[in-house]
Design an enzyme around this catalytic site. Sequence first.
Site, PDB file in Angstrom:
ATOM      1  N   HIS A 243       0.863  -1.180   0.000  1.00  0.00           N
ATOM      2  CA  HIS A 243       0.000   0.000   0.000  1.00  0.00           C
ATOM      3  C   HIS A 243       0.900   1.230   0.000  1.00  0.00           C
ATOM      4  O   HIS A 243       1.832   1.324   0.802  1.00  0.00           O
ATOM      5  CB  HIS A 243      -0.915   0.020   1.218  1.00  0.00           C
ATOM      6  CG  HIS A 243      -2.060   0.964   1.054  1.00  0.00           C
ATOM      7  ND1 HIS A 243      -1.904   2.342   1.107  1.00  0.00           N
ATOM      8  CD2 HIS A 243      -3.376   0.750   0.813  1.00  0.00           C
ATOM      9  CE1 HIS A 243      -3.079   2.916   0.912  1.00  0.00           C
ATOM     10  NE2 HIS A 243      -3.986   1.976   0.728  1.00  0.00           N
ATOM     11  N   ARG A 290      -1.832   0.948  -7.558  1.00  0.00           N
ATOM     12  CA  ARG A 290      -1.000   0.944  -6.355  1.00  0.00           C
ATOM     13  C   ARG A 290       0.458   0.578  -6.621  1.00  0.00           C
ATOM     14  O   ARG A 290       1.356   1.101  -5.971  1.00  0.00           O
ATOM     15  CB  ARG A 290      -1.587  -0.027  -5.327  1.00  0.00           C
ATOM     16  CG  ARG A 290      -2.855   0.495  -4.710  1.00  0.00           C
ATOM     17  CD  ARG A 290      -3.463  -0.497  -3.749  1.00  0.00           C
ATOM     18  NE  ARG A 290      -4.617   0.105  -3.084  1.00  0.00           N
ATOM     19  CZ  ARG A 290      -5.401  -0.548  -2.249  1.00  0.00           C
ATOM     20  NH1 ARG A 290      -5.164  -1.813  -1.971  1.00  0.00           N
ATOM     21  NH2 ARG A 290      -6.421   0.056  -1.674  1.00  0.00           N
TER      22      ARG A 290
END
Length: 526
Positions: A243, A290
């Site tokens: 992340h 991401r």
Amino acid sequence: MIYTDVLVIGSGISGLSYAMKIAQQKPGAKVAVITKSDDEESNTKYAQGGVAVVTDFTKDSFEKHIEDTLRAGDGLCKREAVEAVVTEGPERIREIVEWGANFDKNEFQTYDLGREGGHTENRVVHYKDITGAEIERALLKAIERLPNVELLNHHYVIDLITEHHIPGESFDKYNLNCYGAYVLDLKTQRIKKMSAKITLMATGGCGHVYKNTTNPIIATGDGIGLAHRAKARISNMQFIQFHPTAFYSLTTGQLPLISEAVRGFGAKLCTASGEPFMHKYDDREELASRDIVARAIDSEMKLRGDDYVCLDCRHLDQRKFMEHFPNIYKQCKDAGLDMFRDLIPVVPASHYLCGGIDVDLFGQSTIKNMFAVGECSNTGLHGANRLASNSLLEALVFGHRAAVKTLERLSEDNFNYEQLLKIPEWDQEGMKVNEEMVLLNYLRKELQTLMSDLVGIVRSNRRLKLAKQKEEEIYKSVKEIYNFSILSPQLSELRNLVSVAFLIIAQSMEQTENRGTFYNKDLDKK
């Protein structure tokens, strides 16, 4: 021996929704849901963003969601899995709303749809910035009303039971059956033999194989470790999603997550000195997928020698921001930072495993009567990179599909009951209590350090070769401790983390091209 028709390992969205369907549609079946912590502690609980699902068919469509998913997966998704998840999604959302889950509405009383990286339309249904916790709450409340479901907290699975455990049994390692699991009751410290016709793995991810992760402390890759030892096929472990924006901290372990939806709301990434940089890496800037954003941040940190980059929210509408992200604002405030005055320090952290236990379109693994759903499974939906907020949807859709197939199997009743009777109790005779917990803590930290330093966002052939050597040394030490110790959760978790590390390293070494979340800098030279 404890007998149950269906054994569910894990109490997140996939395990609970699956258990609900079995219990509702077959009231005579016994369903046991076991979890090593409290029943509400799961990766589901920490999912902030929401569920990506098509609900506005005037602006959005199944085709757009499918294409966004395939694009994020960088050519490695299984199209049939993507189509199943996307097209069946609206019905699964309708069900959990009926079960009591709440999602935010706008002034027109339709879903207030958010947008996250990689999505071309607003399609993320959410509840504030605690969507996962809201879904978990609703499912637990609904499942409490079902008399044929038993929730067993503080029960830790030691091993799956297959033909390996039946004395004198000859077996084909490519044609195994699952008969349940050996389970350590953490309150009594006794290992129970829990036999079952069907076993579902819903154990979540493996974030704690790295030093920094957004995952809760329970995410130690248990399901994958168990399946690996049971000889299930496991793939795509090289695809670990980091992340991009975890709240920076000097401490290791679980880092607070700053949802991707904050960038979807308009927040900008910048260096510690306030200079924006995403325009240098992708035309979509902060809304790139991401893998691109995480590598961009990693690159900027290495170029400048900084420990973090920053998220700039100072220009955003404060009232609307507080409506959407009250908990994220509070967590920053508790750390001494005001999101409307200060730059917020962020770093990439291990977040989601895109691979896992290989399953078919109904969640069936390569071991008969063992299903896997959720992050521990590889359905083919995510390919080389998960599209934001697709995971909760996958859990619901594949939880449903696995339940459909399970109900078929229970109705056919073609189970080998004689094999169940042959399963021995767990034998710990001659084993000793491991009195040196410092050894387990040391080995776990060593493993996390080597994975973070050598098998992180950017890898190389040299780093992977060294990682393989170090992992083998740790494996030998752990095996030696296991051979003479009474089993504990700490030792079992370490065994599973070592298995996960082995699979990530081995499959990273086999990967011959950079795709999605996987990046080996040496492959660019070819």
